[in-house]
Scaffold this active site. Structure first.
Site, PDB file in Angstrom:
ATOM      1  N   VAL A  10      -1.121   8.783   0.261  1.00 52.80           N
ATOM      2  CA  VAL A  10      -2.236   9.733   0.269  1.00 52.80           C
ATOM      3  C   VAL A  10      -2.424  10.186   1.709  1.00 52.80           C
ATOM      4  O   VAL A  10      -2.004   9.504   2.653  1.00 52.80           O
ATOM      5  CB  VAL A  10      -3.549   9.118  -0.289  1.00 52.80           C
ATOM      6  CG1 VAL A  10      -3.462   8.934  -1.790  1.00 52.80           C
ATOM      7  CG2 VAL A  10      -3.904   7.820   0.406  1.00 52.80           C
ATOM      8  N   SER A  11      -3.057  11.344   1.890  1.00 52.30           N
ATOM      9  CA  SER A  11      -3.164  11.941   3.226  1.00 52.30           C
ATOM     10  C   SER A  11      -4.243  11.324   4.105  1.00 52.30           C
ATOM     11  O   SER A  11      -4.123  11.306   5.323  1.00 52.30           O
ATOM     12  CB  SER A  11      -3.417  13.444   3.110  1.00 52.30           C
ATOM     13  OG  SER A  11      -2.353  14.049   2.421  1.00 52.30           O
ATOM     14  N   THR A  12      -5.339  10.835   3.498  1.00 60.10           N
ATOM     15  CA  THR A  12      -6.444  10.303   4.302  1.00 60.10           C
ATOM     16  C   THR A  12      -6.882   8.946   3.773  1.00 60.10           C
ATOM     17  O   THR A  12      -6.602   8.576   2.627  1.00 60.10           O
ATOM     18  CB  THR A  12      -7.667  11.254   4.265  1.00 60.10           C
ATOM     19  OG1 THR A  12      -8.191  11.257   2.925  1.00 60.10           O
ATOM     20  CG2 THR A  12      -7.296  12.661   4.674  1.00 60.10           C
TER      21      THR A  12
END
Length: 198
Positions: A10-12
């Site tokens: 996931v990005s964050t």
């Protein structure tokens, strides 16, 4: 048959990996062989992906939830999967059902992706070349703009050099320039002198 190894990203840090991990478990990956990252896909270094790739052996299959979880770009994705295939490692994307290099139709689909990535690279190269040619035709050239003989720093370098009171290293240090830049400044004077002598 080799192992099924999963990768989830996931990005964050606010986002959760549960959805991807559950899908990877259902696809046959064991919990200890699922590697994870909470980092932007644009980052070159991803610790979870690095560990995942280190653990892959011939006949294993790397499984991801979706293609965009793995690659930074189309060309990066294609290069990564090609390197796996060269090591006899399979690749499967759960959401992108057609991408499964362990099947003949999936391998064909990947070859189409590979051709598209090559096409994209060629287009970028052609656009770059066309842009450079157009700029040259208008008299614009790439690179750093040349300093003028009247630039204060150029004049100062030339004066200091003529005085012979300082070494070249001292002049460079004083003006905060490299030796290459210093010689470029000095050569400007030689060019002007050469033109006036003609």
């Amino acid at each position: 048959m080799g192992r099924k190894i999963g990768y989830a990203r996931v990005s964050t840090h606010d986002q959760e990996l549960d959805l991807q991990v559950d899908a990877l478990l259902k696809s046959g990956c064991s919990k200890k062989l699922i590697f994870k990252d909470k980092i932007s896909g644009a980052k070159k270094s991803r610790p979870g992906l690095d560990k995942c790739l280190e653990n892959l052996s011939p006949h294993d299959t790397l499984i991801v939830w979706r293609l965009d979880r793995l690659g930074r770009s189309m060309s990066h994705l294609v290069n990564l999967i090609e390197s796996l295939l060269e090591k006899n490692i399979g690749f499967k994307s759960i959401q992108d059902c057609a991408i499964d290099t362990t099947t003949a139709s999936g391998e064909l689909m990947f070859n189409i992706f590979s051709a598209l990535a090559q096409f994209e690279r060629r287009l970028i190269q052609e656009r770059t070349q066309a842009g450079l040619s157009a700029a040259r035709a208008r008299g614009k050239f790439g690179g750093r703009p040349r300093k003028s003989i009247n630039d204060p720093k150029v004049k100062m370098a030339q004066e200091m050099y003529k005085n012979k009171k300082m070494s070249i290293n001292e002049i460079c240090s004083s003006l905060e320039i490299s030796r290459a830049t210093f010689y470029r400044y000095i050569s400007l004077a030689d060019e002007i002198n050469g033109q006036t002598d003609v």
